[in-house]
Design a protein around this motif. Structure first.
Motif, mmCIF file in Angstrom:
data_model
loop_
_atom_site.group_PDB
_atom_site.id
_atom_site.type_symbol
_atom_site.label_atom_id
_atom_site.label_comp_id
_atom_site.label_asym_id
_atom_site.label_seq_id
_atom_site.Cartn_x
_atom_site.Cartn_y
_atom_site.Cartn_z
ATOM 1 N N GLU A 81 0.830 -1.206 0.000
ATOM 2 C CA GLU A 81 0.000 0.000 0.000
ATOM 3 C C GLU A 81 0.864 1.256 0.000
ATOM 4 O OE1 GLU A 81 -3.794 1.903 2.431
ATOM 5 O OE2 GLU A 81 -2.821 0.080 3.158
ATOM 6 N N ASN A 82 1.943 1.245 0.743
ATOM 7 C CA ASN A 82 2.924 2.335 0.715
ATOM 8 C C ASN A 82 4.144 1.841 -0.048
ATOM 9 O OD1 ASN A 82 1.427 4.193 2.400
ATOM 10 N ND2 ASN A 82 1.891 2.817 4.108
ATOM 11 N N ALA A 83 4.297 2.333 -1.270
ATOM 12 C CA ALA A 83 5.343 1.809 -2.166
ATOM 13 C C ALA A 83 6.727 1.920 -1.522
ATOM 14 C CB ALA A 83 5.311 2.566 -3.488
ATOM 15 N N PRO A 84 7.558 0.871 -1.653
ATOM 16 C CA PRO A 84 8.885 0.849 -1.024
ATOM 17 C C PRO A 84 9.903 1.646 -1.833
ATOM 18 C CG PRO A 84 8.534 -1.171 -2.257
ATOM 19 C CD PRO A 84 7.275 -0.370 -2.391
ATOM 20 N N LEU A 85 9.936 2.954 -1.629
ATOM 21 C CA LEU A 85 10.770 3.843 -2.424
ATOM 22 C C LEU A 85 11.871 4.471 -1.575
ATOM 23 C CD1 LEU A 85 7.912 5.660 -4.373
ATOM 24 C CD2 LEU A 85 9.202 3.639 -5.078
ATOM 25 N N TYR A 86 12.920 4.918 -2.252
ATOM 26 C CA TYR A 86 14.038 5.587 -1.590
ATOM 27 C C TYR A 86 14.072 7.038 -2.063
ATOM 28 C CZ TYR A 86 15.408 0.823 -0.509
ATOM 29 O OH TYR A 86 15.422 -0.469 -0.058
ATOM 30 N N PRO A 87 13.648 7.983 -1.231
ATOM 31 C CA PRO A 87 13.484 9.373 -1.676
ATOM 32 C C PRO A 87 14.780 10.056 -2.092
ATOM 33 C CG PRO A 87 13.194 9.194 0.717
ATOM 34 C CD PRO A 87 13.225 7.798 0.170
ATOM 35 N N ASP A 88 15.939 9.534 -1.673
ATOM 36 C CA ASP A 88 17.215 10.163 -2.029
ATOM 37 C C ASP A 88 17.671 9.791 -3.440
ATOM 38 O OD1 ASP A 88 17.344 11.350 0.445
ATOM 39 O OD2 ASP A 88 18.535 9.758 1.341
ATOM 40 N N LEU A 89 17.032 8.773 -4.052
ATOM 41 C CA LEU A 89 17.387 8.350 -5.409
ATOM 42 C C LEU A 89 16.445 8.992 -6.416
ATOM 43 C CD1 LEU A 89 17.894 4.491 -4.892
ATOM 44 C CD2 LEU A 89 19.625 6.292 -4.780
ATOM 45 N N ASN A 90 16.914 9.119 -7.676
ATOM 46 C CA ASN A 90 15.956 9.459 -8.718
ATOM 47 C C ASN A 90 15.328 8.165 -9.237
ATOM 48 O OD1 ASN A 90 17.527 8.381 -10.931
ATOM 49 N ND2 ASN A 90 18.681 10.311 -11.052
ATOM 50 N N VAL A 91 14.332 8.298 -10.108
ATOM 51 C CA VAL A 91 13.563 7.128 -10.540
ATOM 52 C C VAL A 91 14.444 6.104 -11.241
ATOM 53 C CG1 VAL A 91 11.683 6.348 -12.033
ATOM 54 C CG2 VAL A 91 11.409 8.429 -10.670
ATOM 55 N N MET A 92 15.321 6.553 -12.146
ATOM 56 C CA MET A 92 16.189 5.615 -12.865
ATOM 57 C C MET A 92 17.137 4.908 -11.912
ATOM 58 S SD MET A 92 17.135 4.011 -15.488
ATOM 59 C CE MET A 92 16.474 4.796 -16.960
ATOM 60 N N GLU A 93 17.729 5.636 -10.977
ATOM 61 C CA GLU A 93 18.626 5.006 -10.006
ATOM 62 C C GLU A 93 17.895 3.948 -9.204
ATOM 63 O OE1 GLU A 93 21.611 8.819 -9.082
ATOM 64 O OE2 GLU A 93 19.767 8.525 -7.925
ATOM 65 N N TYR A 94 16.657 4.246 -8.839
ATOM 66 C CA TYR A 94 15.862 3.282 -8.066
ATOM 67 C C TYR A 94 15.578 2.025 -8.879
ATOM 68 C CZ TYR A 94 11.756 1.251 -5.790
ATOM 69 O OH TYR A 94 10.873 0.389 -5.198
#
Length: 229
Positions: A81-94
């Motif tokens: 439900e809460n996507a596992p994202l890393y806010p310090d990365l950009n989308v491509m890096e993620y």
């Protein structure tokens, strides 16, 4: 495919899931429909081997959640439900990080990243920091990581949460296309969501399945009539 047998889950004295059983075949999209607290997310966490049930059993893609949990994890794409994202990365890096974590290399790695970016319509934010994305783009980035490794089973918890109407239509069409070949289970509390996307529905309340059937059957059963004397 997914087969769940008499699943139960306790959190202390709270019984969150109560004897839930169902099966989903390849090429089928099934929705878990119910209010918040009905047990939908707990069931999904059990199927992804994020947690074990207190009782019962389940197989995902012919792998057992107890004895083959690593194989289960390899064969699924999971969007919590809460996507596992890393806010310090950009989308491509993620996405590159997730591709590495999934063991994708060479041309296949590039092809799968390109596919996920195109399918989820995130090409215009590919070099933008995740921490600066809108909720809708964060959700689409989370879906991109779920389909990145071409999994045979997709488990999606509220996949259109936070999207605008046009984005919702796009993601629904993507899920229906993926569901032609994959096993898909998604959760929502919105009847229209399952009617637009799913072939079958399991309705949960208070940790139990209280109704099941095709979307047409469930839709007719839940839409009451007003009778004027």
């Amino acid at each position: 495919m997914i087969v769940a047998s008499d699943l139960g889950k306790f959190y202390g004295s709270l019984e969150a899931v109560k004897g839930v059983s169902f099966s989903i075949t390849q090429g089928e999209i099934v929705g878990l429909l119910g209010p918040n607290g009905a047990g939908k997310t707990t069931i999904m966490k059990i199927l992804t081997c994020y947690m074990f049930p207190s009782c019962g059993d389940a197989n995902v893609n012919d792998y057992n959640i107890y004895s083959d949990s690593l194989q289960v994890k390899k064969s699924i794409g999971y969007l919590p439900e809460n996507a596992p994202l890393y806010p310090d990365l950009n989308v491509m890096e993620y996405l590159e990080f997730m591709a590495d974590a999934r063991g994708l290399t060479g041309n296949i790695r590039k092809e799968r990243i390109d596919f996920a970016v195109d399918a989820c319509s995130i090409g215009n934010v590919i070099y933008r920091g995740i921490g600066k994305l809108s909720k809708g783009y964060r959700q689409r980035t989370g879906l991109a990581q779920a389909i990145l490794h071409d999994p045979e089973v997709l488990i999606l918890d509220e996949p259109t949460n936070g999207l605008d109407p046009n984005q919702i239509i796009e993601i629904r069409e993507l899920i229906k296309e993926l569901g032609k070949k994959k096993t898909v289970i998604l959760s929502t509390h919105i009847l229209q969501e399952v009617e637009a996307t799913c072939g079958r529905v399991l309705i949960l309340n208070d940790g139990k399945i209280i109704a099941r059937g095709t979307t047409d059957e469930i839709g007719r059963g839940m839409k009451g009539e007003i009778i004027l004397d």
